[in-house]
Design an enzyme around this catalytic site. Sequence first.
Site, PDB file in Angstrom:
ATOM      1  N   TRP B 361       0.821  -1.216   0.000  1.00  0.00           N
ATOM      2  CA  TRP B 361       0.000   0.000   0.000  1.00  0.00           C
ATOM      3  C   TRP B 361       0.852   1.261   0.000  1.00  0.00           C
ATOM      4  O   TRP B 361       0.361   2.346  -0.266  1.00  0.00           O
ATOM      5  CB  TRP B 361      -0.947   0.002   1.202  1.00  0.00           C
ATOM      6  CG  TRP B 361      -0.244   0.160   2.540  1.00  0.00           C
ATOM      7  CD1 TRP B 361       0.707  -0.669   3.070  1.00  0.00           C
ATOM      8  CD2 TRP B 361      -0.435   1.203   3.496  1.00  0.00           C
ATOM      9  NE1 TRP B 361       1.111  -0.206   4.301  1.00  0.00           N
ATOM     10  CE2 TRP B 361       0.428   0.937   4.595  1.00  0.00           C
ATOM     11  CE3 TRP B 361      -1.246   2.322   3.551  1.00  0.00           C
ATOM     12  CZ2 TRP B 361       0.487   1.759   5.716  1.00  0.00           C
ATOM     13  CZ3 TRP B 361      -1.188   3.146   4.678  1.00  0.00           C
ATOM     14  CH2 TRP B 361      -0.320   2.864   5.740  1.00  0.00           C
ATOM     15  N   ASP B 362       2.130   1.101   0.304  1.00  0.00           N
ATOM     16  CA  ASP B 362       3.057   2.233   0.280  1.00  0.00           C
ATOM     17  C   ASP B 362       2.887   3.054  -0.992  1.00  0.00           C
ATOM     18  O   ASP B 362       2.915   4.283  -0.987  1.00  0.00           O
ATOM     19  CB  ASP B 362       4.516   1.762   0.273  1.00  0.00           C
ATOM     20  CG  ASP B 362       4.867   0.742   1.332  1.00  0.00           C
ATOM     21  OD1 ASP B 362       3.966   0.037   1.796  1.00  0.00           O
ATOM     22  OD2 ASP B 362       6.056   0.653   1.658  1.00  0.00           O
ATOM     23  N   GLU B 488       1.310  -2.072  12.074  1.00  0.00           N
ATOM     24  CA  GLU B 488       1.666  -3.490  12.024  1.00  0.00           C
ATOM     25  C   GLU B 488       1.969  -4.081  13.395  1.00  0.00           C
ATOM     26  O   GLU B 488       2.330  -5.249  13.491  1.00  0.00           O
ATOM     27  CB  GLU B 488       2.842  -3.692  11.058  1.00  0.00           C
ATOM     28  CG  GLU B 488       2.443  -3.341   9.636  1.00  0.00           C
ATOM     29  CD  GLU B 488       3.579  -3.468   8.630  1.00  0.00           C
ATOM     30  OE1 GLU B 488       4.664  -3.936   9.009  1.00  0.00           O
ATOM     31  OE2 GLU B 488       3.364  -3.073   7.473  1.00  0.00           O
ATOM     32  N   LYS B 592       3.693   0.456  15.818  1.00  0.00           N
ATOM     33  CA  LYS B 592       4.866   0.488  14.957  1.00  0.00           C
ATOM     34  C   LYS B 592       4.877   1.792  14.165  1.00  0.00           C
ATOM     35  O   LYS B 592       5.937   2.335  13.871  1.00  0.00           O
ATOM     36  CB  LYS B 592       4.816  -0.704  13.993  1.00  0.00           C
ATOM     37  CG  LYS B 592       6.063  -0.900  13.158  1.00  0.00           C
ATOM     38  CD  LYS B 592       5.936  -2.155  12.298  1.00  0.00           C
ATOM     39  CE  LYS B 592       7.209  -2.454  11.522  1.00  0.00           C
ATOM     40  NZ  LYS B 592       7.000  -3.565  10.562  1.00  0.00           N
ATOM     41  N   GLN B 593       3.704   2.260  13.814  1.00  0.00           N
ATOM     42  CA  GLN B 593       3.631   3.388  12.885  1.00  0.00           C
ATOM     43  C   GLN B 593       2.296   4.111  13.010  1.00  0.00           C
ATOM     44  O   GLN B 593       1.346   3.597  13.563  1.00  0.00           O
ATOM     45  CB  GLN B 593       3.758   2.852  11.467  1.00  0.00           C
ATOM     46  CG  GLN B 593       2.589   1.962  11.045  1.00  0.00           C
ATOM     47  CD  GLN B 593       3.042   0.829  10.149  1.00  0.00           C
ATOM     48  OE1 GLN B 593       3.209  -0.288  10.609  1.00  0.00           O
ATOM     49  NE2 GLN B 593       3.256   1.118   8.891  1.00  0.00           N
TER      50      GLN B 593
END
Lengths: 826, 826
Positions: B361-362, B488, B592-593
Site C-alpha cells: 500500500w506504500d 503493524e 509500529k507506525q
Amino acid sequence: MIRHSNYQVDPWSLRECALDLEVLAQSESLFALSNGHIGLRGNLDEGEPYGTPGTYLNSVYERRPLPYGEAGYGDPESSESVINVTNGKVIRLLVDDEPFDVRYGTVLEHDRRLDFRSGTLTRSVTWRSPADAMVRIRSERLVSLSQRSVAAIRYEVESVDSSVNVVLQSELVANEFVPEVKGDPRVAEALENPLVGEEHMSEGHRALLMHKTKNSGLRVGAAMDHEVDGPGGVTSSAESINDIARLTITSTLATGERLQVTKFLAYGWSAHRSRPALHDQVLGALASARNTGWDELLKEQRASLDEFWSGADIELEGDPEVQQAVHFALFHVFQASCRSERRPIAAKGLTGDGYDGHTFWDTEMFVLPVLAHTYPVAAKDALEWRRSTLAQAEERAKQLGLEGAAFPWRTISGQECSAYWPAGTAAFHVNADIAAAAVRYQDATGDTEFEGTTALELFVATARLWRRLGHHDAQGRFRIDGVTGPDEYSALGDNNVYTNLMASRNLLEAARLAATHGDAAQGLGVTVEEVASWRDAAEKIFVPYDERLGVHPQSEGFTNLDLWDFSLTPPERYPLFLHFPYFDIYRKQVLKQADLVFAMYLCPDAFSPEEKLRNFAYYEAITVRDSSLSASVQAILAAEVGALGLAYDYLGEAALIDLDDRQRNTRDGLHLASLAGTWTALVAGFGGLRLRGGELSFAPRLPQEITKLRFTLRHRGRRLSATIVPDHATYELLEGKAMTILHHGDRVDLGGSPVDAELPAVIAAPEIAQPPGRAPLHRHQSRPEGAVTSLLPGGLHAVEGGSEIGEEVVERFDTDRETDQSRIDG
Amino acid sequence: MIRHSNYQVDPWSLRECALDLEVLAQSESLFALSNGHIGLRGNLDEGEPYGTPGTYLNSVYERRPLPYGEAGYGDPESSESVINVTNGKVIRLLVDDEPFDVRYGTVLEHDRRLDFRSGTLTRSVTWRSPADAMVRIRSERLVSLSQRSVAAIRYEVESVDSSVNVVLQSELVANEFVPEVKGDPRVAEALENPLVGEEHMSEGHRALLMHKTKNSGLRVGAAMDHEVDGPGGVTSSAESINDIARLTITSTLATGERLQVTKFLAYGWSAHRSRPALHDQVLGALASARNTGWDELLKEQRASLDEFWSGADIELEGDPEVQQAVHFALFHVFQASCRSERRPIAAKGLTGDGYDGHTFWDTEMFVLPVLAHTYPVAAKDALEWRRSTLAQAEERAKQLGLEGAAFPWRTISGQECSAYWPAGTAAFHVNADIAAAAVRYQDATGDTEFEGTTALELFVATARLWRRLGHHDAQGRFRIDGVTGPDEYSALGDNNVYTNLMASRNLLEAARLAATHGDAAQGLGVTVEEVASWRDAAEKIFVPYDERLGVHPQSEGFTNLDLWDFSLTPPERYPLFLHFPYFDIYRKQVLKQADLVFAMYLCPDAFSPEEKLRNFAYYEAITVRDSSLSASVQAILAAEVGALGLAYDYLGEAALIDLDDRQRNTRDGLHLASLAGTWTALVAGFGGLRLRGGELSFAPRLPQEITKLRFTLRHRGRRLSATIVPDHATYELLEGKAMTILHHGDRVDLGGSPVDAELPAVIAAPEIAQPPGRAPLHRHQSRPEGAVTSLLPGGLHAVEGGSEIGEEVVERFDTDRETDQSRIDG
C-alpha cells in the site's frame, strides 16, 4: 457415516466379522492395543495389506524443521513427530510357498475381536490359498498392562484339509515404508527412515535391534523371543541385519495339525542411556516376559482390567450401541494412560500418528477428569509429566515476555510445536486447564502429598503467568486481552469468558495452596504480596456480558460480530476450516466447538440457571461442531438445561465418533478426548455429577431413550455406584468409608446399604436449534411406544405415543420456562 | 547512524568522495539508476566487490513455494521474488594483466556523483595497480528516461604515467552468484540460478543473451552494443556462451592516452512473446539507442528531468541536508515510476531486492499522491496497473468469501504473496488506499476519462468488497470487524478507525462515481439499490471513541489494552518485532507506525482540532516508529497541531532515512515511501496542503529551522508555486488558467502575478512525548541565535536566545491550549 456392517454390537467387545479393505485403516485404530507406553495398531499379523503400519513408543519422536513463509520472533523452529518404531507385530506365513495375504486366495472366514475385559485382540481366519491349500489361523495379541515394556502374540496355524508345508517368519522390522509423508520435502526427509541402526543380534529364538533417531537422538531397542510348539520336524533359524531380525520356522502339517508360536516382545528407549545399558534393559524385560509366560500374561491382563472396571464400569439399558461404545471408550482411555507413567497422553493415544502424536489440552480437560474418578494414578502420572516439563514452560514464558510457565499448545517433549501461533501459543487457557486437572485430581483423591508438591508448583507457575498476562484497566477490571479460547473458530479475542473464569479459578486456587503449604510456597519464592495480587486479580476478573441479548459473549464484543451465513454453507463445505479462510471464520459468530458452554460446566456457579439456558441456546445456534471436543460438552449442558433428547443425541456423537468414523479420520487414530467425553456426558450429563472442593453432587435425569443408567466411580479411596432409572436413583457405597453426597441439592448419607432418592421433575428446555444440517444425528428414528419423554412438574409421567411428540412437549413447556426459570436446574 | 562522512552535502547531487567497503551496499542503493522499467544498482563497473549485484526489470520475478508449518485454507501457495536479471553493467579492466579491483593496489582518488538533473551516475577513480601502473578511470552511466528499454555506459581509461596494456571486457552476465539466499532450501533452490539460457549471440561489437525463468516462465532478453574509441592498435572480439556474452577490447595506452568505450544496453521481457519476437524487440531497442547516440541520450535525460523538476522542485533554506535529501528523494521517486507504465512501483523501486521486490500500500498512500502533483502520468500508470490486476483481486475476494475485489497485501504480478495473513490478507485497508489514490489523482488532474473508466472500475470493485466485509449491528452501525489497520503492531481489530473512515470514503465516492457515470456503472452491473446500500453503509460507519480519555481508539477497545512496558525495553530491543513475539505486541498499546494519526491527515474533517491534538499526543506516546512509513505522517500531523519543532525532526527522519541509513537496511534498497513522504512532510506538513474535491488549500507554518520553503506543484494542467517565509507566503501561478486556492481558510485568487498572504499565529502545541528513546533525532543541537521559535498570538515574534528555550515556550502555551482549543488549526 454410520457404523460399518462388519462391526458387531456387543457390550464387552468389538467384533469384526468380515474383512473390508476400505475400512482397514479405521480397523487398525479401533483394534489398537496399548498400555500407554507401547502402542500397536491393529495391523494384520502378516504385515500387509495395511492402512498405516504403526508401532509406537510413548515420547519416541523425531524432530523436524518448521517452515515459515514469514517467520516471527518466538515462532518455534522445529516440531516433533511421533514415529513408527521397530515393528515386532509381523509374523509372515507361507503355505506351500504361497504367502498368506488376504488380497490373494480366498478368505473363507474372518473374525477379529477386541475384548475389553481380557485386553487382547484375537483373530481367526480361514484361508484357501490360490494353490487350494486351506489353513486356519488364530492369533491373539496383547500389550501387557502389567509389564510395561512387553507385548506378546500367540500365533497358530492349522492345516484344514491336506498336508501343507508352512513357513513362519517372525520379524522385527525398522524403518518400514510409511505411506503419505507428504508436504514439505524437508519434513518428509526428516521422517523417512528416521531410525539409524546401531546394533542387531540374533541367536536361538531370540533377536534384537537397536536404533537411534537421526535428529532427536533417542535410542530405541526392540527384542523378541519365541516359544515354538508344533509337530515333529519343526526347524527354526534366526538371522538379523541392520533393519530386520527374523526367526524362520518351518514345519509340515498334516490335516488337523497345528504349529503354534508364542512371540514375546520387549521395547525400551532412552534419550540418555548407553547402547549396552538399553540393550540389557530390553533383554531383561524380554526374559521376564518369557519367564512369566503367555498364560500368566493373560491372567495379569485380565486382572488389571477387572480392577479398572470395578471402579469405572457404566451400564446402560435402552441403547446397546452406546453401551458398547462406552466400554470401548473407557477401554481405550485406560489403555492409553495406565502405564504412561510421567509421559504425555496424546490426543490419539498410541493408536495412530494423527496430530503428529501430539498432546493438547484435551488430556487435561477431557481425559484426566475421567481418570481421576476411575483410575486416579494415571491422572496423577500425567500431571507429573506436565510438571516434568515445567522448565521448558518457564523458558517459553520468558521468551514470550511473561512470567511463570507457558505450557505448549501441542507437544511431545514439552516444547511448543505449534507453527500457527494465533491458534497455538495464544491459546493460553491450556495453562488453566492443567491447573484445573490438578484440582480435579486433588478433589477426587484428596492426595495431600500431591497438593503440596506437584499441584503447588503447577499452580504457582500458572498463577504467575496469568497475573502477568492480564492487567487491570482504568475501571479496575482484570482483563486478559488478545488470547484464544477453546473455540478454534475464534482467535485473539479480549476477555474470553472461558479463559478469564478459568484463570480466576487458577489464581484463587494458587492463593489457597500457597496459604495451605506456606513453607513450600516460600521455597518457590511466593510472597504474601504476590498471593494478594493473585486474589485481587481473580476477584476483579472481567467477565463480559451482553445486556441487550442477555447472554455472555464468548469474548468481549463477540455478539457484535456478523453472523455466519449458513444459507451459503452446503454440507460439503464442512468442516469450515477446510473450505473458508480463518480470516473469515474468526470475524463471524460461528463456533467450531463448545467454549462458553464448556465454561458453564466447569464454573457452574458463575452463571445463573437462566443465563445457562439463554447462553446454551444462543451458542447452540452457531456451533457447527467441526471439533471432536464439542459433542460431549454440549451433551452435559443440554442435560443440565433440560434438553434431554438433545443431550442424548450429543452423547451418541461423542460415543460413536470412532466406531462410526464420524469425523472420517479414525484411520489416523482414535479421538481420545471424545471417547473420554462419553463417560462425562453420561456421568456429568445424565448423572449430573459435579465436584466442588471434594464434595460429590449428583443431579440425575434420564432421556427417554435410556431406561437405566448405572455407573461406578472412585472417590477418595472409595468406590460408589449410582443407578438411575426414570423416577429415582439408587446410590451405593461399594467400598470405603461412609460419606455424604448431594442428590439434586439434598444431602444423602451413604454407608452400608443402597439409598434411593426420587428424581425431581425436569422442565424440558424450549426448542433449541443448531445451524442447518448441524444438529447431532437423531439415532432413534422412532421412539419406542409408550416411552417416557420427560417428567412433568408434579412428578407425573408424560406418556407419548409416537416419535415426534417429544418435540411438542418441549414446546408446550416454553411458557413455563419463561415464568419459572429458577426450576431449570432442578 | 548518521551520515557517512564520504557522502557530501550538495543540493543537486549525491557525492561520494572516498570508497568505504563498509557502506558499499548502501552506496549501491543510493546510487541506483532506474527508469521504472530497468533498474541498475550502483555497483562498481568492474563487477566486484559488491554488496548485492542488482539488475532488475520491473515485474520480472521468479515464483517460489511458500511453506507453512500449519497451512490454512486460502493461504497463498507461492510467492514471487524479484530476480537479478542479466547484468549488463559489467566492464572489467585489466591493466598490464592486473585486474582492476579496488581491494588490490591503491585507490588514489575516488569520486562518484549521482546528478539529480542530468540523471547520470559518474565515477572517477585513479588507481595504482599492485605492479605500479597508474590509470585514471572515468565512467558515466544512465538508465534512459526517454528510451524505456535502454541503458548506457561511457567508460574511459587513461594511462597516467607510463605505457600500459589494457584489456576491457564488457559483459552480459546471467545467473550471477547472489549472496545470502538463505532460509528455506526450496526457496533458495528456486532463486538460485533462476534463468535458463535460451539463446546467446555475438557478432562485431554486439551480443545478446536470451533466458527464461524456471517457474514463472518469463522470457528475458538483454543485448549490448559498443562504440570503441582509442589510439591505434585497438582490437576487439566478441564471444558468447549460455550465461555470458563478452566483448574483449585490447589497447596499449601511452602516457596520457585514453581508451573510451560507449556501451549501449537494451532489455526486454515478456510472459507471452516468442523468443524470436523478443530477440528482435531487444535488438531493435539497441539499434535505436545506438542511432540516438550517447550525447543525445544525455540530452534527453536532462530534458526529462528538467520537465520533472519544473513541476516538482522544492527549495528550502536553513537545512542543506534536507535540501539535498528532498532532491534525492524526488529524484528516486521519479526514477522509480516515470516509465513503469502499467507495472507496479515496488516498495524499494528497482534499487534492491528488499521485500522480494514487492509492492504494498506504500505506493498508493505515499508515492502516488506525490506523483499526482508532480508527475501525474506516472500516478495514472500505476493505478492502471492496479486495474490490470482486477481479475486476480476479484478471484481472491471470491476465495475469501467476499465480493468485489480484494487486492493483495504484497505482490509483483497481482497475486497475494503474503504468507502471514493476520498482517497481510487481513490488512484490507489496501483496497481503500487504492481507491483513495485514484481520488487523489483525479482531484489533482481532473482527468474525467480516467474517472469514468479506471476509477469507476476500481471504486465499484472496492465498494463491493467493503459492503460485504462490513455488516450492520443491532444498533444500526456499520462495523468492519477482524481486520488489520496500517499499524503493524496491531492485528485483527474490530472497527479500526483508519480502515472504517477510508472504507466510508471509498463507498461514498463509489456511489458518487456510479451516479456520475451511470451508463458505465450499469455496465458493471451496479444497481440503484446497490448504490443506496453503499451510501447507507458509509453514513452508518462505526467510528469508536473513548469518552473517558477523549481520544479515538485505534480500533475498538484499543485503549483498554495494557500499556507496553518501555522501562523493560532497552534500545537494543528495537525494532520490537525482532525481539518480541507478535502475540505480545498485538495485545498491548504500542504502535509500529502512524495509524489513527494517518487517518487524521487523510480524513481531516472527521476530527475536531481538539481531537486531533489529543489523539496525536496520545499516540505519540506509544508509537515506536519501527516502520519507515511513520515519520512523514507524524511530521504532517505534528505541524497541523502546532508542534513545529517535532514536525521538523520527523521531516529529518523521513528525509534522511537512506542517506543516513536510519533503518540499517538501505543495503536492501531505498525506502521509497519514506522518500516520497519527505515531499508530503514539507508540502502537506509545513505547506499545509489539503485537497478536497479538486480544491487546493494551504495552511503554511514554518519551524524555526527552516527560514524559507518554496515548492512547485502541478494541479489540473497548471503549475503553481508557494514560497513560505516565517511571516508570509507567496503563491504564484506559473502556468495555466487562473484559479482560486485557500490560504488558512481564506480564498486567494491566483492569476498573472504572485500573491502574498500573511501567516496567522501558530499556537505551539503542549509538550508531546514519545516513548523513551524513540523521539526523532533532534538534528540541530543548538538552534541559531535569534531564531524564531514560533509566532505568538497577535503576530508577535518570540525571539529566543538559546537552544532549549523552544521547549519552554511550548509549555507556556499549555494553558492557552486548554482554553482556546479551536485555534489549534489556525
